[in-house]
Design a protein around this motif. Structure first.
Motif, mmCIF file in Angstrom:
data_model
loop_
_atom_site.group_PDB
_atom_site.id
_atom_site.type_symbol
_atom_site.label_atom_id
_atom_site.label_comp_id
_atom_site.label_asym_id
_atom_site.label_seq_id
_atom_site.Cartn_x
_atom_site.Cartn_y
_atom_site.Cartn_z
ATOM 1 N N TYR A 386 -85.951 -31.838 -90.087
ATOM 2 C CA TYR A 386 -86.154 -32.419 -88.765
ATOM 3 C C TYR A 386 -86.015 -31.321 -87.714
ATOM 4 O O TYR A 386 -84.997 -30.617 -87.674
ATOM 5 C CB TYR A 386 -85.116 -33.497 -88.475
ATOM 6 C CG TYR A 386 -85.337 -34.805 -89.191
ATOM 7 C CD1 TYR A 386 -86.452 -35.587 -88.916
ATOM 8 C CD2 TYR A 386 -84.410 -35.274 -90.127
ATOM 9 C CE1 TYR A 386 -86.652 -36.802 -89.565
ATOM 10 C CE2 TYR A 386 -84.603 -36.488 -90.777
ATOM 11 C CZ TYR A 386 -85.728 -37.239 -90.491
ATOM 12 O OH TYR A 386 -85.927 -38.445 -91.124
ATOM 13 N N ILE A 387 -87.037 -31.175 -86.880
ATOM 14 C CA ILE A 387 -86.920 -30.346 -85.687
ATOM 15 C C ILE A 387 -86.615 -31.298 -84.539
ATOM 16 O O ILE A 387 -87.355 -32.257 -84.304
ATOM 17 C CB ILE A 387 -88.203 -29.544 -85.436
ATOM 18 C CG1 ILE A 387 -88.482 -28.630 -86.628
ATOM 19 C CG2 ILE A 387 -88.092 -28.738 -84.144
ATOM 20 C CD1 ILE A 387 -87.394 -27.596 -86.904
ATOM 21 N N ARG A 410 -85.813 -36.450 -79.235
ATOM 22 C CA ARG A 410 -87.024 -36.531 -80.058
ATOM 23 C C ARG A 410 -86.885 -35.672 -81.299
ATOM 24 O O ARG A 410 -86.180 -34.659 -81.291
ATOM 25 C CB ARG A 410 -88.224 -36.062 -79.234
ATOM 26 C CG ARG A 410 -89.543 -36.029 -80.005
ATOM 27 C CD ARG A 410 -90.653 -35.431 -79.161
ATOM 28 N NE ARG A 410 -91.839 -35.190 -79.977
ATOM 29 C CZ ARG A 410 -92.868 -34.444 -79.589
ATOM 30 N NH1 ARG A 410 -92.862 -33.867 -78.400
ATOM 31 N NH2 ARG A 410 -93.901 -34.271 -80.379
ATOM 32 N N PHE A 411 -87.572 -36.075 -82.363
ATOM 33 C CA PHE A 411 -87.643 -35.259 -83.575
ATOM 34 C C PHE A 411 -89.065 -35.254 -84.126
ATOM 35 O O PHE A 411 -89.859 -36.163 -83.864
ATOM 36 C CB PHE A 411 -86.688 -35.788 -84.656
ATOM 37 C CG PHE A 411 -87.068 -37.143 -85.210
ATOM 38 C CD1 PHE A 411 -88.028 -37.280 -86.203
ATOM 39 C CD2 PHE A 411 -86.459 -38.301 -84.733
ATOM 40 C CE1 PHE A 411 -88.380 -38.529 -86.710
ATOM 41 C CE2 PHE A 411 -86.804 -39.547 -85.224
ATOM 42 C CZ PHE A 411 -87.775 -39.660 -86.219
ATOM 43 N N GLU A 412 -89.366 -34.217 -84.868
ATOM 44 C CA GLU A 412 -90.538 -34.194 -85.734
ATOM 45 C C GLU A 412 -90.065 -33.799 -87.121
ATOM 46 O O GLU A 412 -89.211 -32.912 -87.264
ATOM 47 C CB GLU A 412 -91.604 -33.215 -85.234
ATOM 48 C CG GLU A 412 -92.327 -33.694 -83.986
ATOM 49 C CD GLU A 412 -93.477 -32.799 -83.591
ATOM 50 O OE1 GLU A 412 -94.432 -33.308 -82.976
ATOM 51 O OE2 GLU A 412 -93.420 -31.586 -83.878
ATOM 52 N N LEU A 413 -90.603 -34.462 -88.135
ATOM 53 C CA LEU A 413 -90.234 -34.159 -89.517
ATOM 54 C C LEU A 413 -91.315 -33.295 -90.145
ATOM 55 O O LEU A 413 -92.499 -33.653 -90.117
ATOM 56 C CB LEU A 413 -90.066 -35.456 -90.320
ATOM 57 C CG LEU A 413 -89.834 -35.288 -91.831
ATOM 58 C CD1 LEU A 413 -88.542 -34.521 -92.109
ATOM 59 C CD2 LEU A 413 -89.810 -36.649 -92.519
ATOM 60 N N TYR A 414 -90.898 -32.169 -90.702
ATOM 61 C CA TYR A 414 -91.814 -31.262 -91.391
ATOM 62 C C TYR A 414 -91.488 -31.239 -92.883
ATOM 63 O O TYR A 414 -90.324 -31.134 -93.278
ATOM 64 C CB TYR A 414 -91.702 -29.842 -90.826
ATOM 65 C CG TYR A 414 -92.302 -29.704 -89.447
ATOM 66 C CD1 TYR A 414 -93.620 -29.314 -89.283
ATOM 67 C CD2 TYR A 414 -91.541 -29.986 -88.314
ATOM 68 C CE1 TYR A 414 -94.182 -29.199 -88.022
ATOM 69 C CE2 TYR A 414 -92.088 -29.873 -87.048
ATOM 70 C CZ TYR A 414 -93.411 -29.474 -86.905
ATOM 71 O OH TYR A 414 -93.970 -29.373 -85.665
ATOM 72 N N ILE A 415 -92.531 -31.347 -93.691
ATOM 73 C CA ILE A 415 -92.407 -31.214 -95.143
ATOM 74 C C ILE A 415 -93.613 -30.423 -95.625
ATOM 75 O O ILE A 415 -94.745 -30.670 -95.196
ATOM 76 C CB ILE A 415 -92.369 -32.579 -95.857
ATOM 77 C CG1 ILE A 415 -91.279 -33.480 -95.284
ATOM 78 C CG2 ILE A 415 -92.153 -32.390 -97.365
ATOM 79 C CD1 ILE A 415 -91.253 -34.885 -95.897
ATOM 80 N N ALA A 421 -93.891 -36.769 -89.555
ATOM 81 C CA ALA A 421 -93.420 -37.875 -88.716
ATOM 82 C C ALA A 421 -93.015 -37.356 -87.347
ATOM 83 O O ALA A 421 -92.637 -36.190 -87.194
ATOM 84 C CB ALA A 421 -92.246 -38.587 -89.379
ATOM 85 N N ASN A 422 -93.096 -38.257 -86.366
ATOM 86 C CA ASN A 422 -92.721 -37.942 -84.987
ATOM 87 C C ASN A 422 -92.008 -39.170 -84.419
ATOM 88 O O ASN A 422 -92.566 -40.277 -84.458
ATOM 89 C CB ASN A 422 -93.965 -37.614 -84.175
ATOM 90 C CG ASN A 422 -93.668 -37.326 -82.717
ATOM 91 O OD1 ASN A 422 -92.565 -36.906 -82.379
ATOM 92 N ND2 ASN A 422 -94.638 -37.563 -81.846
#
Length: 502
Positions: A386-387, A410-415, A421-422
């Motif tokens: 999660y960023i 806020r978060f963005e999920l990176y994989i 995801a946002n």
């Protein structure tokens, strides 16, 4: 990846089609050419599963009746008897057609049937000398005559777009492709069940909007003739879903199609699928736990485990996901920047110039840090990360932090190096939201095609009161890529957008 297809057979395809049309004409002369009265009672995969351990002697003594239909994929004619392989959605099974069993006329008709034809057969099960489960046929019927030949198995495509353009052939000839789209369906079903089990209500919102909103993206434009009004294909359902939360539907989700008039790549298709969901009286920290649990459960339900092989990497969804700011991630994944003055705006601008990274000179410190992160770091985030804590100017719909000026919740999920995801705590202050919309309008007037419009009705809805709410969007196509080990988004969309065929 599925095997490449070929649409060029060794024999001239026009000649093959002409010969098959002659056979079809003969069928028409004898009666109904495309019958629809065959009752299928069995499927290949079910038969293999049910009788995998049943010996040939037991099958012979039980005389198990079978009535199955499928496409003929292989055929081996041997005088008075022939073997063939039929394929249905569940798999393949061998059939044995003997003249003494089906009669001379039916056997002669079977010998004239072609690969790709769809047959209906009745008979009983037995095992061959090589122990293969087989249907001993006592009746065979041609249900659909295939006028075009199947691709040759050993001839690859020069143009790989044929695989996507003629997806029906890809599905017929590639078991891997069929499994990918079966798994896609199961992934979506698992997500739907996860929401419903937690009290969420599935809803549907418009796909044609008078004002594009809910994301920063360039929309597709259309026109409604009767109303004589310009409309935009949905770029996100967010603003409509939050209107529902205002109305008292406190937990909603939508599995939705979105359209963005942007580039095409291995990660982008102009038409794509997301799930967006909103829950009242929650915040973004809760959402991170929620999303983490959902992805873990979906993987286990569809794959049987939460450790996922992807393009030579091993993605571990079973462990807690990392949580870093863009600045923390940039320093962690770029050791040469460890001692750099990344909190100094002037230094950041020079560093971006040195790396030839485009940026907007008027961006805040957080915006410049985010630009550096996107260009140097996000592709390195292989394990789920999660960023968090994005700057306000890049998050016009997210709630501002009460303790950190200029930052949103806020978060963005990176994989696997890409955003999946946002999510954020929703901005429910109507005056703050109106001011953010105005800033977006100014950006659009300055030439930003992806800036948002001012949505007066959404502001009116907020003025009626949106409870504290958290919301998130998850890219289903990218999640399916991960869980099916697909390198390109085109491999997980049945009919991706392509250029016009010559």
């Amino acid at each position: 990846m599925s095997e490449p297809l070929s649409t060029t057979a060794p024999q001239d395809e026009n000649q093959i089609v002409a010969e098959r049309r002659e056979k079809l004409a003969a069928l028409r002369n004898r009666g109904v050419a495309f019958p629809n009265d065959f009752e299928r009672r069995d499927q290949a995969g079910d038969l293999h599963g049910r009788y995998a351990e049943t010996a040939g002697e037991a099958l012979a003594s039980e005389t198990i009746p079978v009535q199955l239909a499928g496409r003929m994929m292989l055929k081996r004619v041997m005088g008075k008897a022939s073997f063939a392989t039929l394929q249905d959605l569940s798999g393949r099974i061998q059939i044995y057609v003997a003249r003494d069993q089906v009669g001379e006329d039916a056997y002669d008709a079977f010998k004239r049937m072609d690969l790709g034809d769809i047959l209906g057969v009745s008979g009983h099960l037995f095992r061959t000398k090589t122990n293969e489960l087989t249907i001993q046929v006592n009746q065979v019927r041609l249900l659909t005559k295939a006028l075009r030949p199947l691709p040759e198995k050993f001839h690859g495509l020069a143009d790989t777009e044929q695989k996507y353009r003629q997806r029906y052939l890809d599905l017929i000839t590639s078991e891997q492709t069929r499994l990918t789209f079966i798994r896609r369906s199961r992934i979506i079903q698992a997500m739907r069940e996860f929401f419903i089990a937690r009290g969420f209500l599935e809803v549907e919102t418009p796909m044609m909007h008078p004002i594009p909103g809910g994301a920063s993206a360039k929309p597709f434009v259309t026109h409604h003739n009767t109303l004589d009004m310009e409309l935009f294909l949905r770029i996100a359902p967010e603003l409509y879903l939050k209107r529902l939360v205002v109305g008292g539907l406190e937990k909603v989700f939508e599995i939705n199609r979105n359209f963005r008039n942007e580039g095409i790549s291995t990660r982008h298709n102009p038409e794509f699928t997301m799930v967006e969901f909103y829950e009242a009286y929650r915040d973004y920290k809760y959402l991170m736990d929620f999303v983490e649990q959902m992805l873990r459960d979906v993987a286990i339900q569809t794959l049987g485990h939460a450790v996922v092989p992807y393009q030579g990497q091993t993605i571990d969804l079973s462990r807690p996901f990392a949580r870093l700011t863009a600045l923390e991630a940039t320093v962690q994944y770029n050791p040469e920047l460890k001692d750099a003055a990344l909190d100094d705006r002037a230094f950041l601008i020079e560093e971006l110039k040195r790396r030839k990274i485009g940026h907007r000179p008027n961006d805040s410190l957080g915006g410049l840090q985010l630009t550096l992160f996107e260009e140097t770091t996000e592709q390195q985030l292989i394990q789920p990360t999660y960023i968090i804590d994005y700057p306000i100017e890049t998050s016009p719909l997210a709630r501002a932090s009460d303790s950190r000026p200029g930052i949103t919740e806020r978060f963005e999920l990176y994989i696997a190096g890409r955003e999946v995801a946002n999510g954020f705590s929703e901005l429910n202050d109507p005056e703050d939201q109106a001011a953010r919309f105005q800033a977006q309008v100014a950006a659009k007037e300055a030439g930003d095609e992806e800036a948002m419009y001012y949505d007066a009705d959404y502001i009116r809805a907020l003025e009626h009161g949106l409870p504290p709410t958290a919301g998130c969007g998850i890219g289903i196509d990218r999640l399916v890529m991960l869980l099916t080990d697909a390198a390109s988004i085109r491999d997980v969309i049945l009919f991706p957008l392509l250029r016009k065929e010559d």
